[in-house]
Structures are given as C-alpha cells and as structure tokens.
Write a protein that holds these residues in place. Structure first.
Motif, short mmCIF file in Angstrom:
data_model
loop_
_atom_site.label_atom_id
_atom_site.label_comp_id
_atom_site.label_asym_id
_atom_site.label_seq_id
_atom_site.Cartn_x
_atom_site.Cartn_y
_atom_site.Cartn_z
N VAL A 1 5.69 -4.54 -5.29
CA VAL A 1 6.92 -4.43 -5.70
C VAL A 1 7.90 -5.26 -4.82
O VAL A 1 8.68 -5.85 -5.26
CB VAL A 1 7.53 -2.75 -5.74
N ASP A 2 7.87 -5.15 -3.52
CA ASP A 2 8.73 -5.73 -2.78
C ASP A 2 8.18 -7.43 -2.31
O ASP A 2 8.90 -8.02 -1.84
CB ASP A 2 8.75 -5.05 -1.13
N GLU A 3 7.31 -7.67 -3.14
CA GLU A 3 6.73 -9.12 -3.06
C GLU A 3 6.14 -9.60 -4.25
O GLU A 3 4.80 -9.51 -4.52
CB GLU A 3 5.61 -9.34 -1.93
N PRO A 4 6.91 -9.94 -5.26
CA PRO A 4 6.43 -9.94 -6.72
C PRO A 4 5.42 -11.26 -6.99
O PRO A 4 4.63 -11.15 -7.85
CB PRO A 4 7.75 -10.57 -7.35
N ALA B 1 2.02 4.59 -7.35
CA ALA B 1 1.60 4.96 -6.19
C ALA B 1 0.72 6.43 -6.50
O ALA B 1 0.05 6.86 -5.80
CB ALA B 1 2.68 5.24 -4.91
N GLU B 2 1.91 7.32 -7.08
CA GLU B 2 1.43 8.71 -7.29
C GLU B 2 0.19 8.84 -8.43
O GLU B 2 -0.40 9.65 -8.52
CB GLU B 2 2.49 9.45 -7.82
N ARG B 3 0.03 7.63 -9.13
CA ARG B 3 -1.18 7.54 -10.32
C ARG B 3 -2.50 7.69 -9.70
O ARG B 3 -3.44 7.84 -10.07
CB ARG B 3 -0.98 6.64 -11.28
N GLU B 4 -2.34 6.54 -8.61
CA GLU B 4 -3.89 6.06 -8.10
C GLU B 4 -3.96 6.09 -6.65
O GLU B 4 -5.01 5.43 -6.10
CB GLU B 4 -3.83 4.42 -8.61
N SER B 5 -3.40 6.85 -5.76
CA SER B 5 -3.69 6.93 -4.51
C SER B 5 -4.34 8.32 -3.88
O SER B 5 -3.67 9.28 -4.08
CB SER B 5 -2.07 6.70 -3.74
N TYR B 6 -4.94 8.04 -3.13
CA TYR B 6 -5.70 9.23 -2.33
C TYR B 6 -6.30 10.35 -3.34
O TYR B 6 -5.70 11.46 -3.32
CB TYR B 6 -4.95 9.81 -1.33
N LYS C 1 6.86 2.54 -1.52
CA LYS C 1 7.78 1.26 -1.21
C LYS C 1 7.11 0.00 -1.80
O LYS C 1 7.56 -0.84 -2.66
CB LYS C 1 7.96 1.01 0.17
N LYS C 2 5.72 -0.29 -1.45
CA LYS C 2 5.29 -1.41 -1.99
C LYS C 2 4.73 -1.36 -3.45
O LYS C 2 4.51 -2.53 -4.03
CB LYS C 2 3.88 -1.44 -0.83
N LEU C 3 4.15 -0.14 -3.90
CA LEU C 3 3.67 -0.17 -5.21
C LEU C 3 4.70 0.34 -6.46
O LEU C 3 4.29 0.10 -7.56
CB LEU C 3 2.46 0.70 -5.28
N GLN D 1 -9.11 3.70 -1.87
CA GLN D 1 -7.62 4.42 -1.56
C GLN D 1 -6.91 4.42 -2.61
O GLN D 1 -6.19 5.33 -3.02
CB GLN D 1 -6.93 3.56 -0.45
N HIS D 2 -6.93 3.18 -3.59
CA HIS D 2 -5.90 3.26 -4.80
C HIS D 2 -6.84 2.70 -6.19
O HIS D 2 -7.78 1.89 -5.91
CB HIS D 2 -4.82 2.28 -4.42
#
Length: 578
Positions: A351-354, A458-463, A451-453, A418-419
């Motif tokens: 998200v912060d680096e398109p 992030a909540e759909r695919e993390s850990y 921040k990055k995803l 992780q993701h």
C-alpha cells in the motif's frame, strides 16, 4: 507316590541349577542386554510425583507421576503405579502440584548467529531514533579504529517507521565500518565507511534478488535488502572458531533458561551470506561440542539447499543422528524476503509502495531444480515463504515434486507461512505440508502489516494459526531467534492472546488458539515437523525424558491467564537449569 515326587523334585532342582549357571554366564558375556529374568522391572533413576504432568500424548494427556531411567520415560500414571519402579538409589521429586510439560522444541532458530549477536551492539527493542544513534556512538568509543561495529535487531516501526540511513551515524563512526542487521535479517544498515569498502556507489546495480536503497539522486542510503547485503557482509572478517564456539554455549545456556531442550537450527545462511558458513559451524562448532561433551541442548540442523548433495552424502555415511545431541535435518532455501523489509512477495503491491510487489529471492527455475534433486535424494525440504504469492508458489512446487518423485512421507516444510491468499489454507493439510510459524512475530508485525498491506487485507491473510489447524495442517511453532526472542512461553501466550505490545485488544481474535494446541505446536507437532517424534515431543514411555517444570500449580489458571515461568529444565532426566 513318594518316589515320583522325589524324582520330580530332583529334576526341578537340576534344572534350576543349570538355569542359574546359564543366567550367570549370560550376565558376564552380554552385560549390556536387558535381563528380564534377573529383575521383574526396571529401576527408576528419578520419580516425579504430586504434579500435573501434561504429556502432549493424546493416549494419556495428564499424569500425576512419572518415572525416568537411563534418560527415558519409564512409566506414567498415579503415584502407587509409578512408585513400583523405585529403588534404593532412586531420587524422588515432589512437584508440589506444579505443572510439567515436555521440553519445548523451537522449530526455527539461527542458533550460532543468535549467540554471536548476544556479544554485539544491542539495538533490539530500541524505540527512539536518538537512542539508536547513542548506542552506536557508545560502541564506537569502545572500538579500536578500523574494526567493524556489528549489531542487529533494530525495528524502525518502534520509532515511528522512518528507515535509518548512513547519514544518521556517519559523523560518529568516521573511522569504523558499521553493519547493523534489521530484526528480520532481510535488511541491514551500513555506514559510509562500510559502503566504500564494499565499493557501493551511485553506479552500483541492484543484484538479482536484492536492492540497494537510494535517495532521489541515486545516492545509496546505506540500506541493503536481501541478496544486496552480500556486498557488505562479504567484507566483514569471519568470526573466529573460538567466538563461534562461545556463541553456541551462550545460546544453549539461554535456551535452557527458557525451557527449550531442542532447537531446529536453520544456520547462519541468509540471503547475502555464503553457504559454506553452515558447514563450517557444523564441523568447527557442533562436532567439536559433541566430541568434548559440551552440548547442552539437542539440535536438528538444516543446511543451504545449494549444498544438498553434500548433505545427502553425509547422511548416507553417518545416518541422521550424530549421537544423542545432533540430528541432520534437511535443506533450506528462500522464496522471498520479509514483510518488514518490504521484500515479501505478494499478488498485490504494498500500500505504501504501489510499484513494489516484493522480491523473488531465489531464481524460480534454480529453486525448482534444487528442490526436485533434494527431495529425490530423500532429504527433508524447508523453504522460506512469507508473502501470499510466495506461499502459493511453494505449495505448487511441492505438488509438482510429489507428482514427479512419487508419494512418500516427506514432511515438506514452509518456513513462516505468514500471509496466505484466499483458498490457500486448505492446501497445507491436503498436501501434508508443514506450516512452521513464529507466533511472537505478531508482536512486531501487526502494525506493520496494517500499514503495508492495508487493514482489510492484513486481517484476511495474516498468521492464520487456528484456520490452519482447522484444516488438519501440521503447525509447528518457533521463534526465528534472534529475530524474535527464544521464549516458548511468550510464543504460547501470543498464540492464545494475539495482543501486540502497544495494543489493548487482540489482532484477528478469531485466530486465537487454545493452550493445548499451543503447547503441542511447541512439542509433539514440532517433533513431527522435523521427523524427531520417535524420540522427542511428548512424555511417552520410551521417549527421551526432556521436560520442563513450570511455576504454576494450576492448569486451569495457565489456560486462562496464559502466563507462567520456567522453574527447571531437564534433559534426559537430568536437571540442566537452574
């Protein structure tokens, strides 16, 4: 009637004398053999009683007492049943109701690297830019001119997210090259002296699988990502044999204080590090420690996949077990980088680096060919994959390998997992691929992932620990030490609670797991993930008696509060800590 009785008695006496003579002869000819005729049962060296002994064995989840002999579990059950194995030399330990669990297995560490980092500049946990700079300044004042200043563990997210630069530390380190690895090991900071030694200038090209970070004018900032790190790392003098041996002893002592009795060591091999270092540590450090009786914890070693044929030859000659302390595990490779360094490989950009989707650290064709050859030789394969695209690529690779080389119990591992993209979860259980994950990374990654995803992605695919377990995947826990602390009790609490350090509520609470599942991920599942479950992972009869006594005397409180501490650590039934 008396004569037959007399004859029968005489024959019985004669047979008894002959039997005694044969037993006497057998005892002296083969004294190492078990002699059940001489003793109706084995005698315990140690009996633990009056405790809550959690076994990680579903056939007997809990026991009141346990008997240990010759380093292995002899019997579990109630006090009277276990007490039958007591002899006059048996030591008895009243647990006073304390909880006992199997010795923890940390499924992913960089053991000697962690021990070395304990002797370097400490920047882990620093949460202010000024403090980061101060620690480098203090180190420079105590380091002779021309010597390298080394350290690791910094996390820019702790001080607001700004990435450090050589300009932060150049004025205070004019006469010393500096190299400071980020906490994830996939990015590092060099000062201008180190950049000059490495020949890094505005004209330096990015190496394949790596990035030299630059300013708007193309001037290198001092930050190097993944394979680009080798440009500086190759200039750092190798640690001496004595330094590496001391690092092993230091790391082992720390592990025992945390209840860790076995580690799966992925070695010092990282992107940008020569593959030979793992083999040098094996010969110079591990074999030395084993021969000198200095091993304190068991190790299962993984070697760089590029050296697969060397490991296959060694296992063919020596087998997998080098004594009781060292196991030859398998080979490891990298698919991508890390989230914190923005080099994990995703389907969608950061998200912060398109324009950034992450890095494919190892060239795909080379990775496929090495994996096929490694697997065909019978080696266990472990591949680092963090981003959703990297995980899918490795699962596809596993499917191809299984189809090409045939079905077998290969216990293929994905390190980190992780993701995971939608639809990926079920593949781990279906394909029987191990998810080797690190709960305590949640503590640092929750803010970074959002921040990055983006929060939703992030909540759909993390850990996704609970979801993986729900699909019958084999989930093994580790720390990735020194990237995170080697501390299974912390990892257990994080897996159960998922509350980052500065948060009040859980991150993705639907993925919280139970105490039972968390401990199994650090014990029996971790053992299975490394093919060590015949000897380790549970307190079962015949297995090695590695166990930990906890401070809590209530399983219910432990399950509710997810908090306790280590009182004692035993390896082969012998107390090693404190």
């Amino acid at each position: 009637m008396e004569l037959p009785i007399l004859v029968t008695a005489s024959i019985s006496l004669f047979l008894a004398i002959v039997s005694l003579h044969l037993l006497h002869l057998t005892y002296f000819v083969t004294p190492w053999k078990k002699l059940p005729l001489l003793s109706p049962h084995e005698v315990a060296d140690l009996i633990l009683t009056n405790g809550v002994i959690y076994t990680s064995d579903d056939s007997l989840p809990f026991a009141h007492s346990m008997a240990v002999g010759n380093g292995r579990v002899l019997r579990l059950g109630n006090h009277s049943y276990v007490q039958e194995l007591a002899g006059y030399k048996t030591q008895e330990l009243d647990l006073g109701g304390k909880v006992v669990v199997p010795g923890f297995i940390d499924s992913h560490v960089h053991f000697i690297h962690g021990g070395l980092q304990m002797m370097q500049v400490k920047v882990r946990g620093v949460n202010e830019k000024d403090e980061f700079i101060k620690r480098i300044k203090d180190a420079a004042q105590s380091t002779k001119q021309g010597s390298w200043i080394l350290g690791g563990g910094w996390n820019n997210d702790l001080w607001g997210g700004d990435l450090p630069a050589a300009s932060w530390i150049d004025d205070i380190t004019p006469n010393n090259p500096v190299w400071l690895a980020r906490m994830d090991g996939h990015m590092g900071l060099a000062n201008s002296v180190a950049l000059m030694l490495a020949g890094i200038t505005n004209l330096t090209d990015d190496p394949k699988g790596g990035t030299v970070m630059r300013s708007a004018t193309r001037k290198p900032t001092g930050l190097l990502i993944d394979s680009a790190m080798t440009l500086v790392v190759s200039q750092i003098p190798e640690y001496s044999v004595d330094e590496r041996r001391e690092a092993l002893l230091r790391a082992s002592t720390l592990a025992l204080t945390r209840g860790v009795t076995t580690v799966v060591d992925m070695g010092r091999y990282l992107p940008g590090v020569p593959a030979d270092v793992s083999w040098e540590d094996f010969s110079d450090v591990y074999l030395w420690a084993n021969s000198m009786s200095k091993m304190k914890v068991r190790v299962c070693l993984f070697f760089p996949m590029v050296t697969w044929s060397r490991l296959a030859d060694l296992i063919n000659k020596m087998g997998r077990a080098v004594g009781q302390w060292i196991y030859l595990g398998g080979v490891k490779a990298f698919a991508d980088g890390s989230l914190g360094s923005s080099s994990a490989l995703f389907y969608e950009p950061y998200v912060d680096e398109p324009d950034n989707y992450g890095l494919q650290v190892t060239e795909p064709e080379a990775l496929v060919n090495m994996t096929l050859e490694s697997d065909l030789s019978g080696l266990q394969v472990a591949i680092h994959a963090i981003g959703d695209r990297a995980n899918d690529f490795i699962l596809d690779l596993h499917s191809s390998v299984a189809s090409t080389n045939g079905m077998r119990d290969r216990r293929f591992r994905i390190e980190h997992a992780q993701h995971l993209a939608s639809g990926t979860l079920g593949r781990f259980g279906k394909q029987r691929v191990v998810a080797s994950v690190q709960p305590d990374h949640i503590l640092n990654d929750a803010d970074s992932a959002n921040k990055k995803l983006g929060k939703g992605r992030a909540e759909r695919e993390s850990y996704l620990f609970k979801s993986l377990l729900g699909t019958n995947a084999l989930v093994a826990f580790g720390s990735d030490w020194p990237i995170a602390d080697i501390n299974p009790l912390s990892g257990i609490k994080t897996a159960m609670r998922r509350i980052p350090r500065t948060w009040k509520n859980a991150w993705i609470p639907s993925e919280c797991i139970s105490l039972d599942d968390a401990i199994k991920a650090y014990t029996i599942s971790a053992a299975r993930a490394s093919c060590l479950d015949n000897d380790l992972g549970s307190l079962s009869i015949g297995k090695l008696a590695d166990f930990v006594i906890l401070s809590t005397n209530s399983w219910e409180d432990f399950a509710k509060e997810a908090s306790t501490s280590i009182e004692a650590t035993y390896v082969s039934g012998t107390r090693k800590y404190p």
